[in-house]
Design a protein around this motif. Structure first.
Motif, short mmCIF file in Angstrom:
data_model
loop_
_atom_site.label_atom_id
_atom_site.label_comp_id
_atom_site.label_asym_id
_atom_site.label_seq_id
_atom_site.Cartn_x
_atom_site.Cartn_y
_atom_site.Cartn_z
N GLU A 24 17.64 49.33 2.39
CA GLU A 24 17.43 50.78 2.49
C GLU A 24 17.55 51.26 3.93
O GLU A 24 17.68 52.45 4.17
N ILE A 25 17.49 50.35 4.90
CA ILE A 25 17.63 50.73 6.30
C ILE A 25 19.12 50.79 6.59
O ILE A 25 19.79 49.77 6.74
N PRO A 89 10.28 49.33 -3.05
CA PRO A 89 11.46 49.76 -2.30
C PRO A 89 11.73 51.26 -2.46
O PRO A 89 12.12 51.94 -1.51
N PHE A 90 11.53 51.79 -3.67
CA PHE A 90 11.74 53.22 -3.90
C PHE A 90 10.74 54.06 -3.11
O PHE A 90 11.12 54.96 -2.36
N TRP A 94 11.63 56.48 0.06
CA TRP A 94 11.41 57.93 -0.05
C TRP A 94 10.49 58.41 1.06
O TRP A 94 10.74 59.43 1.69
N MET A 95 9.43 57.64 1.33
CA MET A 95 8.49 58.02 2.39
C MET A 95 9.18 57.99 3.76
O MET A 95 9.04 58.91 4.55
N GLY A 96 9.95 56.94 4.02
CA GLY A 96 10.61 56.82 5.32
C GLY A 96 11.69 57.86 5.53
O GLY A 96 11.82 58.44 6.61
N GLU A 97 12.48 58.14 4.50
CA GLU A 97 13.58 59.10 4.60
C GLU A 97 13.09 60.53 4.79
O GLU A 97 13.79 61.36 5.35
N ASN A 98 11.91 60.82 4.30
CA ASN A 98 11.39 62.19 4.37
C ASN A 98 10.30 62.34 5.42
O ASN A 98 9.46 63.24 5.33
#
Length: 195
Positions: A24-25, A89-90, A94-98
């Motif tokens: 995801e990174i 992972p989801f 989601w937390m990191g992207e937002n």
């Protein structure tokens, strides 16, 4: 089913969860330090989740080691735990992207809380299916108490996230730190049983 199959399957799921999280990174499109700095929220979310997955993996290993044999109840309780962990992972992404907006932190905390509840259920299932010595019963009670307190900590962090996401994330980090300190109760009880 024998324990080694359950452990091998679970270990594979833990490895896949970590692999999916790191994928995801995304690689930045630029080559400047600032391009890399934009990934910091995603990276910090990954680090926190990596710690949690590692904690669950280690504790899962010790817990499953206490079972004499694997019943269908243990299999289903284990799958229940792996289900919630597989969603990390989801919720991490989601937390990191937002950038840690309240809703994303709440979903992340909810994910951790449900995984904690599933772990508590796995403890209870193994306890019901396995005859334990008095020392092992006490060791399991200590771990179970810690699991229940951690679940309550996640619930409190969910509520606080709507007021202050940084405080909620610090609470989640403190729950992780509480589990980082190795609990020797089960290890010592296992050693005594094997003598």
């Amino acid at each position: 089913m024998n324990k080694t199959r359950l452990e091998a399957f679970s270990d594979g799921v833990f490895a896949i969860i970590i692999t999916i999280m790191v994928l995801e990174i995304k690689v930045p499109h630029g080559a400047e330090w600032l391009d890399l700095a934009e990934l910091l929220p995603v990276f910090l979310s990954y680090v926190l989740s990596f710690i949690y997955v590692g904690i669950y993996w280690g504790n899962h290993h010790h817990l499953v080691h206490t079972a004499k044999e694997v019943s269908s109840g243990i299999i289903w309780a284990n799958l229940h735990l792996l289900f919630w962990l597989s969603l990390l992972p989801f919720s991490t992404g989601w937390m990191g992207e937002n950038h840690n907006s309240p809703n994303t932190v709440v979903v992340y905390c909810l994910n951790l809380m449900l995984a904690g509840m599933a772990y508590t259920i796995l403890i209870a299932t193994i306890r019901r299916c396995t005859p334990f010595s008095e020392n092992m019963k006490r060791a399991i009670q200590v771990v179970n108490r810690k699991s229940v307190i951690s679940t309550a900590g996640c619930l409190a962090a969910m509520v606080i996230a709507y007021f202050n996401t940084i405080v909620a994330e610090c609470m989640i980090l403190m729950v992780a730190i509480a589990w980082l300190v190795p609990d020797k109760h089960i290890e010592n009880a296992i050693r005594e049983q094997e003598q």
